[in-house]
Design a protein around this motif. Structure first.
Motif, PDB file in Angstrom:
ATOM      1  N   HIS A  36     -43.969  31.486   6.702  1.00 48.34           N
ATOM      2  CA  HIS A  36     -43.316  32.613   7.363  1.00 48.34           C
ATOM      3  C   HIS A  36     -44.118  33.126   8.548  1.00 48.34           C
ATOM      4  N   HIS A  37     -45.352  32.622   8.723  1.00 52.94           N
ATOM      5  CA  HIS A  37     -46.241  33.195   9.732  1.00 52.94           C
ATOM      6  C   HIS A  37     -46.858  32.178  10.687  1.00 52.94           C
ATOM      7  N   VAL A  38     -46.992  30.929  10.252  1.00 52.44           N
ATOM      8  CA  VAL A  38     -47.717  29.945  11.042  1.00 52.44           C
ATOM      9  C   VAL A  38     -46.851  28.711  11.229  1.00 52.44           C
ATOM     10  N   TYR A  39     -46.690  28.280  12.489  1.00 49.93           N
ATOM     11  CA  TYR A  39     -45.991  27.020  12.741  1.00 49.93           C
ATOM     12  C   TYR A  39     -47.003  25.884  12.668  1.00 49.93           C
ATOM     13  N   MET A  40     -46.629  24.826  11.998  1.00 55.59           N
ATOM     14  CA  MET A  40     -47.441  23.614  11.933  1.00 55.59           C
ATOM     15  C   MET A  40     -46.510  22.428  12.104  1.00 55.59           C
ATOM     16  N   ASP A  41     -47.028  21.361  12.658  1.00 58.53           N
ATOM     17  CA  ASP A  41     -46.256  20.133  12.745  1.00 58.53           C
ATOM     18  C   ASP A  41     -46.495  19.338  11.466  1.00 58.53           C
ATOM     19  N   GLY A  42     -46.139  19.950  10.342  1.00 57.30           N
ATOM     20  CA  GLY A  42     -46.362  19.318   9.062  1.00 57.30           C
ATOM     21  C   GLY A  42     -46.487  20.344   7.963  1.00 57.30           C
ATOM     22  N   ALA A  43     -47.431  20.108   7.055  1.00 58.13           N
ATOM     23  CA  ALA A  43     -47.608  20.968   5.897  1.00 58.13           C
ATOM     24  C   ALA A  43     -49.089  21.234   5.678  1.00 58.13           C
ATOM     25  N   SER A  44     -49.367  22.289   4.928  1.00 58.69           N
ATOM     26  CA  SER A  44     -50.736  22.639   4.572  1.00 58.69           C
ATOM     27  C   SER A  44     -50.872  22.669   3.062  1.00 58.69           C
ATOM     28  N   ALA A  45     -51.773  21.836   2.544  1.00 64.33           N
ATOM     29  CA  ALA A  45     -52.124  21.849   1.116  1.00 64.33           C
ATOM     30  C   ALA A  45     -53.426  22.628   0.993  1.00 64.33           C
TER      31      ALA A  45
ATOM     32  N   THR B 147     -52.260  18.644   6.021  1.00 63.91           N
ATOM     33  CA  THR B 147     -53.624  19.064   6.330  1.00 63.91           C
ATOM     34  C   THR B 147     -53.899  20.338   5.546  1.00 63.91           C
ATOM     35  N   CYS B 148     -55.029  20.956   5.797  1.00 63.65           N
ATOM     36  CA  CYS B 148     -55.254  22.296   5.271  1.00 63.65           C
ATOM     37  C   CYS B 148     -55.420  23.232   6.448  1.00 63.65           C
ATOM     38  N   ASN B 149     -54.473  24.129   6.594  1.00 62.64           N
ATOM     39  CA  ASN B 149     -54.514  25.151   7.629  1.00 62.64           C
ATOM     40  C   ASN B 149     -54.651  26.492   6.903  1.00 62.64           C
TER      41      ASN B 149
ATOM     42  N   VAL C  56     -40.721  14.363  10.183  1.00 59.92           N
ATOM     43  CA  VAL C  56     -41.992  14.793   9.603  1.00 59.92           C
ATOM     44  C   VAL C  56     -41.798  15.143   8.128  1.00 59.92           C
ATOM     45  N   ILE C  57     -40.741  15.856   7.817  1.00 60.19           N
ATOM     46  CA  ILE C  57     -40.467  16.218   6.427  1.00 60.19           C
ATOM     47  C   ILE C  57     -40.255  14.962   5.582  1.00 60.19           C
ATOM     48  N   GLU C  58     -39.613  13.955   6.137  1.00 62.08           N
ATOM     49  CA  GLU C  58     -39.426  12.697   5.404  1.00 62.08           C
ATOM     50  C   GLU C  58     -40.770  12.031   5.101  1.00 62.08           C
ATOM     51  N   LYS C  59     -41.722  12.114   6.022  1.00 63.52           N
ATOM     52  CA  LYS C  59     -43.051  11.539   5.787  1.00 63.52           C
ATOM     53  C   LYS C  59     -43.797  12.326   4.704  1.00 63.52           C
ATOM     54  N   ILE C  60     -43.656  13.631   4.731  1.00 64.78           N
ATOM     55  CA  ILE C  60     -44.272  14.460   3.690  1.00 64.78           C
ATOM     56  C   ILE C  60     -43.636  14.133   2.334  1.00 64.78           C
ATOM     57  N   ALA C  61     -42.319  14.018   2.311  1.00 66.38           N
ATOM     58  CA  ALA C  61     -41.616  13.680   1.068  1.00 66.38           C
ATOM     59  C   ALA C  61     -42.059  12.322   0.543  1.00 66.38           C
ATOM     60  N   LYS C  62     -42.273  11.376   1.427  1.00 71.85           N
ATOM     61  CA  LYS C  62     -42.737  10.043   1.008  1.00 71.85           C
ATOM     62  C   LYS C  62     -44.114  10.129   0.352  1.00 71.85           C
ATOM     63  N   ALA C  63     -44.987  10.985   0.875  1.00 74.40           N
ATOM     64  CA  ALA C  63     -46.319  11.164   0.286  1.00 74.40           C
ATOM     65  C   ALA C  63     -46.240  11.830  -1.089  1.00 74.40           C
ATOM     66  N   LEU C  64     -45.251  12.707  -1.278  1.00 76.71           N
ATOM     67  CA  LEU C  64     -45.093  13.405  -2.552  1.00 76.71           C
ATOM     68  C   LEU C  64     -44.303  12.602  -3.580  1.00 76.71           C
TER      69      LEU C  64
ATOM     70  N   ARG D 102     -56.554  17.081  -1.502  1.00 81.70           N
ATOM     71  CA  ARG D 102     -57.291  16.254  -0.536  1.00 81.70           C
ATOM     72  C   ARG D 102     -56.750  14.834  -0.481  1.00 81.70           C
ATOM     73  N   LYS D 103     -56.326  14.309  -1.622  1.00 86.73           N
ATOM     74  CA  LYS D 103     -55.732  12.966  -1.627  1.00 86.73           C
ATOM     75  C   LYS D 103     -54.448  12.950  -0.808  1.00 86.73           C
ATOM     76  N   LEU D 104     -53.629  13.994  -0.950  1.00 89.84           N
ATOM     77  CA  LEU D 104     -52.399  14.068  -0.159  1.00 89.84           C
ATOM     78  C   LEU D 104     -52.719  14.107   1.337  1.00 89.84           C
TER      79      LEU D 104
END
Length: 170
Positions: A64-73, A105-107, A146-154, A95-97
């Motif tokens: 809700h506050h930070v735009y990222m080109d991906g996700a933060s774990a 990444t971790c933001n 990008v969401i499809e790549k994240i979904a593939k990792a999960l 970290r494995k993800l």
């Protein structure tokens, strides 16, 4: 703590004795204030057997506050704390993800002011007899590729051993 337990008890009360499923892979739950969304969140969690033993609970919600080109774990904390106690974070899996997917990444800024994951924790702590370690993930993009790549990792973790809790603005 007592106030929160009483509130959760009230939200779950209509579902006492309800049939639960042994094979719930995911729930989509709202993350508005409890007065607005608590009963709906409880209805979703109540469909899961409270005796279920998951290896991990993947908590996924929108930034809700930070735009990222991906996700933060969030691998910066060993646990999250609520009035009901501590919930462990599987830092190694976070970290494995990140290693497996360049879009994860971790933001830390994405987690600092965020609420969408934290509001789910008391429901998890209250309902489940055994709280599995969480994998907290904030999604900061709406890019379908990008969401499809994240979904593939999960995807390898989307199985009967794990629970996915999708925190939504529905």
């Amino acid at each position: 703590k007592d106030s929160l337990v009483n509130q959760l008890s009230d939200y779950f009360a209509p579902y006492n004795g309800q049939n639960q499923s042994e094979q719930v892979a995911a729930v989509i739950v709202p993350h508005a204030g409890y007065v607005y969304s608590g009963s709906v969140a409880a209805a979703a969690f109540a469909r899961i057997n409270p005796e279920s033993r998951f290896e991990h609970i993947f908590l996924i919600g929108p930034s809700h506050h930070v735009y990222m080109d991906g996700a933060s774990a969030n691998d910066r904390f060993l646990y999250y704390r609520t009035p009901l106690g501590k919930v462990p974070v599987d830092v190694n899996l976070c970290r494995k993800l990140m290693t497996d997917c360049s879009y994860i990444t971790c933001n830390p800024a994405a987690h600092t002011e965020e609420h969408c994951l934290e509001v789910q924790l008391p429901f998890i702590q209250y309902w489940f007899k055994n709280t599995a370690p969480i994998v907290p993930i904030i999604i900061g993009t709406q890019s379908l590729p990008v969401i499809e790549k994240i979904a593939k990792a999960l995807a390898p973790y989307f199985n009967e051993k794990n629970l996915f809790v999708i925190s939504s603005d529905f």
